[in-house]
Scaffold this motif. Structure first.
Motif, mmCIF file in Angstrom:
data_model
loop_
_atom_site.group_PDB
_atom_site.id
_atom_site.type_symbol
_atom_site.label_atom_id
_atom_site.label_comp_id
_atom_site.label_asym_id
_atom_site.label_seq_id
_atom_site.Cartn_x
_atom_site.Cartn_y
_atom_site.Cartn_z
ATOM 1 N N LYS A 1 0.827 -1.207 0.000
ATOM 2 C CA LYS A 1 0.000 0.000 0.000
ATOM 3 C C LYS A 1 0.863 1.260 0.000
ATOM 4 N N THR B 1 2.728 1.692 -3.343
ATOM 5 C CA THR B 1 1.816 2.211 -4.372
ATOM 6 C C THR B 1 1.621 3.708 -4.216
ATOM 7 N N ASP C 1 4.877 8.234 -8.437
ATOM 8 C CA ASP C 1 4.395 9.453 -9.089
ATOM 9 C C ASP C 1 5.021 9.575 -10.470
ATOM 10 N N GLU D 1 -0.786 -6.467 -8.768
ATOM 11 C CA GLU D 1 -1.499 -5.187 -8.755
ATOM 12 C C GLU D 1 -0.533 -4.015 -8.610
ATOM 13 N N LEU D 2 0.511 -4.180 -7.798
ATOM 14 C CA LEU D 2 1.516 -3.119 -7.649
ATOM 15 C C LEU D 2 2.177 -2.820 -8.988
ATOM 16 N N GLU E 1 1.001 -3.316 -11.941
ATOM 17 C CA GLU E 1 0.037 -2.661 -12.840
ATOM 18 C C GLU E 1 0.049 -1.155 -12.615
ATOM 19 N N THR E 2 0.119 -0.747 -11.353
ATOM 20 C CA THR E 2 0.196 0.678 -11.022
ATOM 21 C C THR E 2 1.513 1.272 -11.516
ATOM 22 N N GLU F 1 1.145 1.877 -15.137
ATOM 23 C CA GLU F 1 0.255 3.015 -15.415
ATOM 24 C C GLU F 1 1.016 4.339 -15.378
ATOM 25 N N HIS F 2 2.062 4.391 -14.546
ATOM 26 C CA HIS F 2 2.901 5.590 -14.448
ATOM 27 C C HIS F 2 4.115 5.517 -15.365
#
Length: 443
Positions: free
Chosen positions: A191, A194, A198, A220-221, A223-224, A227-228
């Protein structure tokens, strides 16, 4: 008289060119306490006398201890064939394979090693290794910096602390921003990792299993991270990849590991090898050596170094890396070891190691005052909190013939009572039972 190749005049000329007044000035930055106290070496001795002295020194080592020590380096069984084949003179004395016409055996071995590592990590490409797991991790971060042109590296505190020290050391002059996210009672804090990502993030660095032995799924980490448009880097334990979700399955862009656990004896700390694998998108950023398979003009299979010219290694600041020397013989040992075990054998090694660790955890936590430090799934390594100082327990049990584990407090402040315990397929239930009873008495 010692042989000195330069005359006093030539030495003076060289010193004048570089702008120092004496040879001693070249060592001005080295504190006096770190300099040699004397160059007065003892007189020479005969071969017989030297051998006798060395044998007496070697006899002072204790080599019959039962060890539960891990922390990144593990005592797995190495089949005799690994030593027998890797010590053949054509491998043992082979030089860098820059001339493919005379290096086909070495190049094929490198190619097969790369294939095995890419399959183990479930990624597209692997190189033919770098120095060790720590330098592989450093190289992975630089790959991310070059790819993204960003400077921020987010690092889990549950990453091997030795690797974190190496990262800090190697990047001192690179003006990178290293952000360390605290662990959560031995667990990787997904958490918080994530939340730290930035637009300036070049990479997120995690480990699975982490230094405390905890196992995570970072899908999931990652994937984030993507995304960045940052790079997901995972440090792994190679043997455990036979039973865990692989870096590729989780979406990692780069996977690194220390190859010691596959075919390398502990050997007082080395030599080991750094495993590196990555996606196709990053392969041109990867340092080290890569062999490719092709055909000659007659259609015969041949192997060559690819993606890098020989000049890569002498391009100074323009090179992909200046510490990417290949550990070819260590890589060969890893390849032979994997081939001897096969897919089923590697899975059995991992499974047995995990089963032994879970049995050890059950026995140790049955002792009054001993509790699991980490909650949740773990592999062949786990951390327990003792009712006494872990350093003292290690001293006591070592005197009884058992190395009980690694003191977490060596690298993590406030965790002086936490002991990291590792098991491999070599660890027997009898050894675990003896360890538990001696620990109970020591506590």
């Amino acid at each position: 008289m010692p042989y000195v190749p330069h005359s006093p005049e030539e030495i003076r000329e060289m010193l004048d060119v570089i702008g120092v007044s004496s040879v001693e000035d070249l060592f001005a930055d080295i504190p006096a306490e770190l300099r040699p106290r004397s160059f007065n070496l003892p007189k020479g001795q005969s071969e017989m006398a030297v051998l006798e002295k060395l044998e007496k020194l070697a006899a002072r080592n204790t080599t019959d201890l039962t060890s539960f020590l891990g922390a990144g380096f593990y005592d797995h069984f190495i089949p005799t064939a690994v030593d027998a084949l890797s010590s053949r003179s054509e491998f043992y004395t082979a030089y860098t394979p820059y001339q493919p016409e005379s290096s086909q055996g070495t190049l094929q071995a490198i190619f097969e090693y790369q294939t095995a590592m890419a399959r183990l990590m479930d990624l597209d490409f692997a190189n033919a290794s770098v120095y060790d797991g720590g330098s592989a991790l450093y190289e992975a971060t630089l790959m991310a910096v070059r790819k993204t042109r960003r400077k921020k590296i987010i690092i889990s505190e549950a990453l091997n602390p030795i690797y974190r020290v190496m990262l800090n050391s190697y990047t001192t002059n690179l003006k990178l921003e290293l952000v360390t996210v605290p662990h959560d009672h031995g667990r990787t804090n997904i958490k918080s990792l994530t939340a730290a990502i930035d637009k300036n993030t070049a990479a997120v660095v995690v480990q699975n299993p982490n230094f405390f032995g905890s196992v995570n799924d970072f899908t999931e980490l990652f994937e984030t991270v993507h995304e960045h448009k940052a790079v997901a880097i995972m440090s792994t334990y190679p043997v455990m990849q036979a039973v865990l979700k692989t870096p590729g399955q989780m979406g990692a862009d780069i996977a690194v590991a220390d190859g010691q656990s596959i075919g390398q004896p502990l050997s007082f700390g080395g030599p080991y090898l750094g495993i590196m694998a990555c996606t196709k998108d990053l392969v041109r950023q990867m340092p080290g050596r890569m062999a490719g398979r092709t055909v000659d003009e007659n259609g015969k299979t041949g192997y060559v170094l690819t993606l890098q010219a020989r000049e890569q290694h002498i391009r100074r600041q323009k090179a992909t890396s200046n510490i990417c020397s290949n550990q070819a013989l260590c890589a060969l040992r890893t390849l032979i070891h994997l081939c001897l075990l096969g897919e089923e054998g590697l899975r059995r090694t991992a499974t047995l190691s995990v089963e032994r660790a879970h049995y050890a955890a059950e026995r140790l936590t049955a002792i009054e005052g001993v509790e699991m430090f980490t909650k949740g799934p773990y592999g062949n390594e786990f951390a327990v909190t003792l009712p006494v100082n872990a350093f003292e327990i290690i001293d006591k049990l070592t005197q009884r013939g058992i190395i009980p584990g690694f003191p977490i407090g060596r690298y993590y402040e406030g965790l002086e009572n936490v002991l990291l315990v590792a098991c491999t397929e070599k660890t027997t239930e009898e050894q675990i039972g003896i360890f538990a009873e001696i620990l109970r008495g020591a506590i």
